[in-house]
Design an enzyme around this catalytic site. Structure first.
Site, PDB file in Angstrom:
ATOM      1  N   HIS A   1      -4.387   1.468   7.454  1.00  0.00           N
ATOM      2  CA  HIS A   1      -3.038   2.057   7.500  1.00  0.00           C
ATOM      3  C   HIS A   1      -2.907   3.198   6.477  1.00  0.00           C
ATOM      4  O   HIS A   1      -2.466   4.299   6.812  1.00  0.00           O
ATOM      5  CB  HIS A   1      -2.012   0.946   7.220  1.00  0.00           C
ATOM      6  N   GLU A   2      -3.335   2.925   5.233  1.00  0.00           N
ATOM      7  CA  GLU A   2      -3.203   3.951   4.186  1.00  0.00           C
ATOM      8  C   GLU A   2      -4.149   5.121   4.450  1.00  0.00           C
ATOM      9  O   GLU A   2      -3.793   6.272   4.223  1.00  0.00           O
ATOM     10  CB  GLU A   2      -3.454   3.344   2.802  1.00  0.00           C
TER      11      GLU A   2
ATOM     12  N   CYS B   1       6.035   0.261   7.519  1.00  0.00           N
ATOM     13  CA  CYS B   1       5.596   1.387   6.687  1.00  0.00           C
ATOM     14  C   CYS B   1       6.760   1.794   5.793  1.00  0.00           C
ATOM     15  O   CYS B   1       7.887   1.920   6.265  1.00  0.00           O
ATOM     16  CB  CYS B   1       5.178   2.549   7.581  1.00  0.00           C
ATOM     17  N   LEU B   2       6.478   2.014   4.503  1.00  0.00           N
ATOM     18  CA  LEU B   2       7.546   2.380   3.567  1.00  0.00           C
ATOM     19  C   LEU B   2       8.192   3.717   3.936  1.00  0.00           C
ATOM     20  O   LEU B   2       9.311   3.989   3.532  1.00  0.00           O
ATOM     21  CB  LEU B   2       7.006   2.440   2.132  1.00  0.00           C
TER      22      LEU B   2
ATOM     23  N   GLY C   1       0.838  -1.193   0.000  1.00  0.00           N
ATOM     24  CA  GLY C   1       0.000   0.000   0.000  1.00  0.00           C
ATOM     25  C   GLY C   1       0.869   1.237   0.000  1.00  0.00           C
ATOM     26  O   GLY C   1       2.012   1.205   0.475  1.00  0.00           O
TER      27      GLY C   1
ATOM     28  N   HIS D   1      -2.704   7.595   6.766  1.00  0.00           N
ATOM     29  CA  HIS D   1      -1.724   8.511   6.160  1.00  0.00           C
ATOM     30  C   HIS D   1      -2.393   9.808   5.672  1.00  0.00           C
ATOM     31  O   HIS D   1      -1.782  10.870   5.685  1.00  0.00           O
ATOM     32  CB  HIS D   1      -1.023   7.847   4.972  1.00  0.00           C
TER      33      HIS D   1
ATOM     34  N   GLN E   1       2.863   9.995   1.108  1.00  0.00           N
ATOM     35  CA  GLN E   1       4.144   9.274   1.135  1.00  0.00           C
ATOM     36  C   GLN E   1       4.991   9.552  -0.106  1.00  0.00           C
ATOM     37  O   GLN E   1       6.167   9.168  -0.142  1.00  0.00           O
ATOM     38  CB  GLN E   1       3.914   7.763   1.245  1.00  0.00           C
TER      39      GLN E   1
HETATM   40 ZN    ZN Z   1       2.652   3.648   5.847  1.00  0.00          ZN
END
Ligand code: ZN
Length: 181
Positions: A150-151, A108-109, A50, A154, A55
């Protein structure tokens, strides 16, 4: 707005945009479609499931995800815990949560090297617009539900650091400090 998708890359904590509430996407344009495509590519390259627009440095309420089946995940279950193909969510709204919160390890990226137990309800129902401008609803369980929540977080400037169990917060404290310095 005018964005060259080729210039987008994944930004890391503590970049301010990750802590900022993103703005609604006013219309589904070719630019939005190209950005979503680029985000799907960046997500694949980073081996993520995701990715949200903040991000990649954009204050847009948009995220993409691709949660493959396998490891107990399926598109056949009710609710599904995987996606049949990559999905794009524009201006998503959470319609409901179901069940008591439970811990599950997330990464998380935008938070390299950090993983911890995050508390979330097991099932979520979300409504969003797709790249054709159609409204759709998704009721998700398992890893797909995790990923949607999660997304979505953000887009409100909320990170896993804000939702971790006390124990995980303590365990990741020095890694978070390293990112901050
Ligand atoms: Zn994340």
């Amino acid at each position: 707005m005018s964005v060259d998708p080729a210039t987008l890359s994944i930004v890391s904590f503590p970049d301010k945009i990750l802590l900022t509430r993103a703005r609604p996407v006013p219309a589904i344009t070719d630019e939005v479609r190209r950005v979503a495509e680029r985000m799907l590519d960046l997500m694949d390259e980073a081996e993520g499931i995701g990715l949200a627009a903040p991000q990649v440095g954009l204050s847009w309420r948009l995220f993409v995800l691709d949660v493959p089946g396998g490891e107990g995940r399926s598109t056949e279950t009710d609710p599904p815990s995987a996606t049949a193909s990559p999905m794009v969510f524009v201006n998503p709204r959470i319609l409901s949560f179901e069940g008591p919160v439970e811990p599950f390890e997330e990464g998380c990226l935008s938070l390299p090297e950090i993983r911890g137990d995050v508390l979330r309800p097991p099932i979520v129902t979300v409504e969003a617009t797709d790249l054709e401008g159609r409204t759709f609803q998704l009721r998700a369980g398992g890893l797909l539900s995790r990923c949607v929540q999660h997304e979505y977080d953000h887009l409100d400037g909320v990170l896993i650091l804000d939702r971790m169990t006390q124990k995980s917060r303590l365990k990741t404290r020095s890694a978070v400090r390293d990112l901050q310095s």
